[in-house]
Design an enzyme around this catalytic site. Structure first.
Site, PDB file in Angstrom:
ATOM      1  N   HIS A   1       1.633 -29.245 -45.926  1.00 49.40           N
ATOM      2  CA  HIS A   1       0.806 -30.441 -46.126  1.00 49.40           C
ATOM      3  C   HIS A   1      -0.502 -30.341 -45.340  1.00 49.40           C
ATOM      4  O   HIS A   1      -1.568 -30.694 -45.856  1.00 49.40           O
ATOM      5  CB  HIS A   1       1.560 -31.710 -45.723  1.00 49.40           C
ATOM      6  CG  HIS A   1       2.485 -32.216 -46.785  1.00 49.40           C
ATOM      7  ND1 HIS A   1       2.036 -32.897 -47.884  1.00 49.40           N
ATOM      8  CD2 HIS A   1       3.837 -32.149 -46.911  1.00 49.40           C
ATOM      9  CE1 HIS A   1       3.064 -33.224 -48.650  1.00 49.40           C
ATOM     10  NE2 HIS A   1       4.168 -32.778 -48.081  1.00 49.40           N
TER      11      HIS A   1
ATOM     12  N   ARG B   1       8.557 -34.067 -55.318  1.00 48.56           N
ATOM     13  CA  ARG B   1       7.707 -33.043 -55.939  1.00 48.56           C
ATOM     14  C   ARG B   1       6.949 -33.559 -57.165  1.00 48.56           C
ATOM     15  O   ARG B   1       6.647 -32.814 -58.094  1.00 48.56           O
ATOM     16  CB  ARG B   1       8.519 -31.820 -56.334  1.00 48.56           C
ATOM     17  CG  ARG B   1       9.191 -31.118 -55.180  1.00 48.56           C
ATOM     18  CD  ARG B   1       8.136 -30.383 -54.355  1.00 48.56           C
ATOM     19  NE  ARG B   1       8.724 -29.635 -53.276  1.00 48.56           N
ATOM     20  CZ  ARG B   1       8.697 -30.016 -52.003  1.00 48.56           C
ATOM     21  NH1 ARG B   1       8.116 -31.138 -51.663  1.00 48.56           N
ATOM     22  NH2 ARG B   1       9.238 -29.276 -51.070  1.00 48.56           N
ATOM     23  N   SER B   2       6.607 -34.848 -57.134  1.00 46.47           N
ATOM     24  CA  SER B   2       5.858 -35.427 -58.249  1.00 46.47           C
ATOM     25  C   SER B   2       4.350 -35.284 -58.076  1.00 46.47           C
ATOM     26  O   SER B   2       3.597 -35.604 -58.986  1.00 46.47           O
ATOM     27  CB  SER B   2       6.226 -36.907 -58.414  1.00 46.47           C
ATOM     28  OG  SER B   2       5.851 -37.635 -57.256  1.00 46.47           O
TER      29      SER B   2
ATOM     30  N   ASP C   1       1.553 -40.924 -44.791  1.00 45.38           N
ATOM     31  CA  ASP C   1       2.428 -40.008 -45.541  1.00 45.38           C
ATOM     32  C   ASP C   1       3.650 -39.693 -44.679  1.00 45.38           C
ATOM     33  O   ASP C   1       3.583 -38.860 -43.803  1.00 45.38           O
ATOM     34  CB  ASP C   1       1.653 -38.726 -45.884  1.00 45.38           C
ATOM     35  CG  ASP C   1       2.329 -37.926 -46.990  1.00 45.38           C
ATOM     36  OD1 ASP C   1       3.415 -38.318 -47.461  1.00 45.38           O
ATOM     37  OD2 ASP C   1       1.769 -36.892 -47.373  1.00 45.38           O
TER      38      ASP C   1
END
Length: 186
Positions: free
Chosen positions: A48, A10-11, A82
């Site tokens: 996403h 969660r950065s 990703d």
């Protein structure tokens, strides 16, 4: 060009990667390595997808990402991978030993030297978290750390995301060409 975006959970890694790709003006595809094996992962995948432009292609490939990138190169200029974290877990789950995983990481790093397309790879920085309690957890943490090192070494740019803020770790991109007014035609 190879860009590596690292960070903790969660950065803001994926969001940042999408923003960078959107600003590029290139034909973009997202190569998703996650599989919707449960409801939580299905929700994450859906979130996403909703966060990126609908015109972008989505390629789903949990293991053979270098081959998928090569196939996509004809129709895309930039691929967001990703993420490398899930990819490494998928390779481990398939039964690949550490040598095979590191060789796959080397192949991914070498792909950018073929100049087929640009890569923007997202990966978790797991070495700063809790010490894993199991041998498998420690193997995963260590192996992902080695994969990240290989990718970072080959990368033109490395960004570390901290609390949603990008920190430049490496920027080996050439500066933009400057016009020299003394050599311009009259």
């Amino acid at each position: 060009m190879l860009t590596l975006v690292l960070g903790g959970a969660r950065s803001g890694k994926s969001r940042y990667a999408v923003e960078q790709a959107a600003q590029s003006g290139e034909r973009v595809a997202v190569l998703a390595t996650a599989r919707a094996l449960d409801g939580d992962m299905a929700s994450r995948i859906a979130r996403h997808r909703a966060e990126r432009p609908a015109r972008w292609s989505t390629l789903e490939e949990p293991q053979d990402i270098v081959a998928a990138c090569r196939r996509a190169a004809a129709a895309h200029d930039l691929i967001i991978v990703d993420c490398a974290t899930v990819w490494v877990a998928n390779l481990m789950e398939r039964g690949d030993d550490d040598t095979a995983v590191l060789a796959a990481a080397d192949e991914l790093a070498k792909l950018q030297r073929e100049y087929l397309l640009s890569l923007l790879i997202v990966s978790n920085e797991v070495g700063e978290g809790v010490h894993p309690a199991t041998e498998l957890g420690r193997r995963f943490r260590d192996l992902l750390g080695f994969v990240n090192q290989r990718l970072a070494s080959a990368a033109d740019r490395v960004t570390l995301m901290v609390a949603g803020l990008p920190l430049t770790v490496k920027d080996g991109t050439p500066p933009p060409a400057r016009r020299d007014p003394t050599h311009e035609a009259p």
